[in-house]
Design a protein around this motif. Structure first.
Motif, PDB file in Angstrom:
ATOM      1  N   VAL A   1      31.030 -16.458 -13.614  1.00 22.98           N
ATOM      2  CA  VAL A   1      30.864 -14.895 -13.717  1.00 22.98           C
ATOM      3  C   VAL A   1      29.928 -14.367 -12.712  1.00 22.98           C
ATOM      4  O   VAL A   1      28.837 -14.792 -12.520  1.00 22.98           O
ATOM      5  N   GLN A   2      30.438 -13.482 -11.928  1.00 27.34           N
ATOM      6  CA  GLN A   2      29.488 -12.765 -11.186  1.00 27.34           C
ATOM      7  C   GLN A   2      29.683 -11.318 -11.820  1.00 27.34           C
ATOM      8  O   GLN A   2      28.514 -10.891 -12.572  1.00 27.34           O
ATOM      9  N   CYS A   3      30.271 -10.496 -11.159  1.00 29.28           N
ATOM     10  CA  CYS A   3      30.158  -9.045 -11.668  1.00 29.28           C
ATOM     11  C   CYS A   3      30.812  -9.026 -13.010  1.00 29.28           C
ATOM     12  O   CYS A   3      30.404  -8.015 -13.708  1.00 29.28           O
ATOM     13  N   GLY A   4      31.406  -9.997 -13.480  1.00 33.33           N
ATOM     14  CA  GLY A   4      32.030 -10.076 -14.826  1.00 33.33           C
ATOM     15  C   GLY A   4      33.353  -9.224 -15.433  1.00 33.33           C
ATOM     16  O   GLY A   4      33.678  -9.161 -16.469  1.00 33.33           O
ATOM     17  N   PHE A   5      33.725  -8.313 -14.361  1.00 32.14           N
ATOM     18  CA  PHE A   5      34.691  -7.547 -14.958  1.00 32.14           C
ATOM     19  C   PHE A   5      35.879  -8.319 -15.285  1.00 32.14           C
ATOM     20  O   PHE A   5      36.792  -7.858 -16.067  1.00 32.14           O
ATOM     21  N   CYS A   6      36.481  -9.395 -14.577  1.00 31.78           N
ATOM     22  CA  CYS A   6      37.599 -10.066 -14.846  1.00 31.78           C
ATOM     23  C   CYS A   6      37.522 -11.060 -16.043  1.00 31.78           C
ATOM     24  O   CYS A   6      38.246 -11.709 -16.581  1.00 31.78           O
TER      25      CYS A   6
ATOM     26  N   CYS B   1      40.240 -12.306  -9.641  1.00 32.10           N
ATOM     27  CA  CYS B   1      38.964 -11.998  -9.632  1.00 32.10           C
ATOM     28  C   CYS B   1      38.441 -11.692  -8.199  1.00 32.10           C
ATOM     29  O   CYS B   1      38.993 -12.514  -7.259  1.00 32.10           O
ATOM     30  N   ARG B   2      37.537 -10.622  -8.146  1.00 26.94           N
ATOM     31  CA  ARG B   2      37.259 -10.268  -6.552  1.00 26.94           C
ATOM     32  C   ARG B   2      36.077 -10.914  -6.277  1.00 26.94           C
ATOM     33  O   ARG B   2      35.434 -10.765  -5.246  1.00 26.94           O
ATOM     34  N   CYS B   3      35.498 -11.645  -6.948  1.00 27.53           N
ATOM     35  CA  CYS B   3      34.060 -12.105  -6.786  1.00 27.53           C
ATOM     36  C   CYS B   3      34.021 -13.785  -6.479  1.00 27.53           C
ATOM     37  O   CYS B   3      33.436 -14.067  -5.510  1.00 27.53           O
ATOM     38  N   THR B   4      34.517 -14.594  -7.524  1.00 25.67           N
ATOM     39  CA  THR B   4      34.055 -15.718  -7.328  1.00 25.67           C
ATOM     40  C   THR B   4      35.007 -16.820  -6.532  1.00 25.67           C
ATOM     41  O   THR B   4      34.360 -18.072  -6.479  1.00 25.67           O
TER      42      THR B   4
END
Ligand SMILES: Cc1cc2nc3c(=O)[nH]c(=O)nc-3n(C[C@H](O)[C@H](O)[C@H](O)COP(=O)(O)OP(=O)(O)OC[C@H]3O[C@@H](n4cnc5c(N)ncnc54)[C@H](O)[C@@H]3O)c2cc1C
Ligand code: FES
Ligand code: FES
Lengths: 157, 288
Positions: free
Chosen positions: A100-105, A137-140
């Motif tokens: 989990v990074q920004c958590g939006f996904c 997911c845009r972050c992980t």
């Protein structure tokens, strides 16, 4: 103005009665009518998976589902996984693996992973990747997510 | 312009077809095409929105005489998970694997995929190769009337089929393939499932002595509808699949299609894809 319709369904195990416009989608109903904002709006057209919920035990994009079609069915949203042991393991594994990074996904990803683990209790990496193909997911960079799901699968062995 | 006035969810086929008589009805199955299309304004919901998902007669996969009958409401996931389909129509399972995402496969139906009539619709391609027919039901008087038309005659243009406004697509029937039948499907897109196919190809026939008999070839996303490729089929029929024959057939395939330029690819690129993919698939069939 779209005609309204009364529907009744089970939401996270609790009976719900709501009146919805015939053209409203399930994501709008969850967020705007019922105030359950755990399910996210990403694209509104089936591409990102942020809105994933489970309907009668299978995962679906709530943005692609007419709210009126919920009538008589069983819905589970991310809020409904709060008291579920399989989901506890999944949540813990996401945290442990830094999935989990920004958590939006994350809500959509967890709903989809939960469905995947239900169907394939011990998935290999390929099965996991194919299973979350509809979740962006845009972050992980996905690796941590795949590892997190695989780790829950291992403990199922 | 009429506006949406009512929503109905009939539980029997008869009630659903009765409702269609009005002519001003939008049919809702899984909603995976309807939702984005209406949101984007590409499609307008008519006076009545009719949800057909409560009709048990439209569900299920069964062996029926010499054919497999797949109910219109069967989801892509149910096709993928069906032992009967895996045994008799493995190419359909292969196709469904490359269809959208798990979430969409769980919601999207076979009937919706065919009635949506996208030139790039995926299930049409293997079904054309397998010689499938669609069953359409109407109720002109007080009895349900069913007609069957070959899928090869079903599509008229993008979003247009030969289904009349008062008909419901009830099932797809696929004759059991002959022993020794082989079929392949290949879809080209950048984000495997979620991409709309840039081109897709289905090839099938009965393999005997290194040649295909009763050969069928279908292409998606190269014309206004998914289509059978008569010239490529003729070139393929009964030819021993050695390197020279495969090269010749792939060239026929390239010349037979007349795709357009769009956001996904240029016409030239699509023709190259058809050539190269046909070649690769035939090499694969030759080794079967
Ligand atoms: C992100 C995304 C990815 C996708 N990827 C693919 C893909 O890879 N390959 C592909 O082929 N498609 C793809 N699709 C399109 C779509 O998911 C499929 O076409 C699906 O099978 C449609 O079925 P449905 O039940 O959801 O149809 P609906 O949206 O309910 O209906 C589609 C159309 O068919 C009509 N209809 C439905 N059932 C009947 C019936 N029984 N009789 C008469 N008319 C009927 C409806 O009125 C409507 O016009 C994708 C869609 C999205 C949003
Ligand atoms: S919001 Fe539903 S898939 Fe993106
Ligand atoms: S954690 Fe940010 S989008 Fe996935």
């Amino acid at each position: 103005m779209s005609p309204k319709h009364d529907i009744e369904f089970a939401l996270n195990g609790i009976r719900q009665r709501v009146t919805v416009p015939a053209t409203m989608n399930t994501l709008e109903m969850l967020r705007d009518v019922l105030g359950l904002t755990g399910t996210k709006y990403g694209c509104g057209e089936g591409e990102c998976g942020a809105c994933t919920i489970q309907v009668d035990g299978v995962s679906m994009n709530s943005c692609l589902m007419f709210a009126v079609d919920c009538d008589g069915r069983e819905l589970t949203t991310i809020e409904g996984l709060a008291n579920d042991t399989r989901a506890d393991a999944l949540r813990a594994s996401f945290v442990e693996h830094g999935a989990v990074q920004c958590g939006f996904c994350t809500p959509g990803m967890v709903m989809q992973a939960d469905h995947l683990l239900h169907k394939h209790p011990e998935p290999d990496a390929e099965t996991i990747k194919a299973g979350i193909e509809g979740n962006i997911c845009r972050c992980t960079g996905y690796k941590k997510i795949v590892d997190a799901i695989a780790c829950v699968g291992c403990t199922n062995k | 312009m009429t506006e949406l006035e009512r929503y109905v969810a009939p539980t029997t086929l008869a009630a659903a077809i009765d409702c269609l008589k009005d002519g001003e009805v939008t049919i809702l199955a899984g909603g995976t095409d309807l939702t984005p299309q209406t949101r984007a304004g590409r499609m307008r919901i008519k006076r009545t929105l009719m949800n057909i998902r409560r009709i048990p007669e439209l569900k299920g996969i069964a062996l029926d005489g010499g054919a497999i009958r797949i109910g219109a409401l069967t989801t892509i996931t149910e096709i993928m998970d069906s032992a009967l389909i895996a045994k008799h129509l493995p190419v359909l399972v292969e196709t469904c694997r490359h269809f959208a995402s798990d979430q969409i496969r769980n919601a999207g139906t076979l009937g919706g995929n065919l009635c949506n009539a996208s030139p790039a619709g995926d299930t049409a391609i293997p079904l054309l190769v397998l010689g499938a027919s669609v069953e359409l039901a109407s109720k002109p008087e007080d009895k349900i009337y069913r007609r069957s038309i070959p899928l090869s005659e079903f599509f008229v243009g993008p979003g247009q089929t030969r289904r009349s406004l008062c008909e419901l697509l009830t099932a797809v029937t696929v004759p059991l393939p002959a022993p020794g039948h082989v079929a392949r499907f290949h879809k080209f897109g950048t984000r495997v499932g979620l991409d709309i196919s840039t081109v897709s190809i289905g090839i099938g026939g009965t393999l005997k002595d290194g040649a295909l008999a009763a050969a069928r070839v279908a292409f998606g996303a190269v014309a206004a509808t998914p289509l059978r490729a008569a010239q490529t089929e003729a070139a393929l029929e009964g030819q021993r699949l050695d390197a020279a024959a495969i090269a010749r057939i792939a060239a026929v395939a390239r010349d037979e299609v007349h795709p357009i330029d769009d956001v996904r690819a240029t016409a030239w690129y699509r023709k190259e894809l058809i050539h190269n993919m046909t070649k690769r698939m035939l090499e694969n069939v030759a080794q079967a």
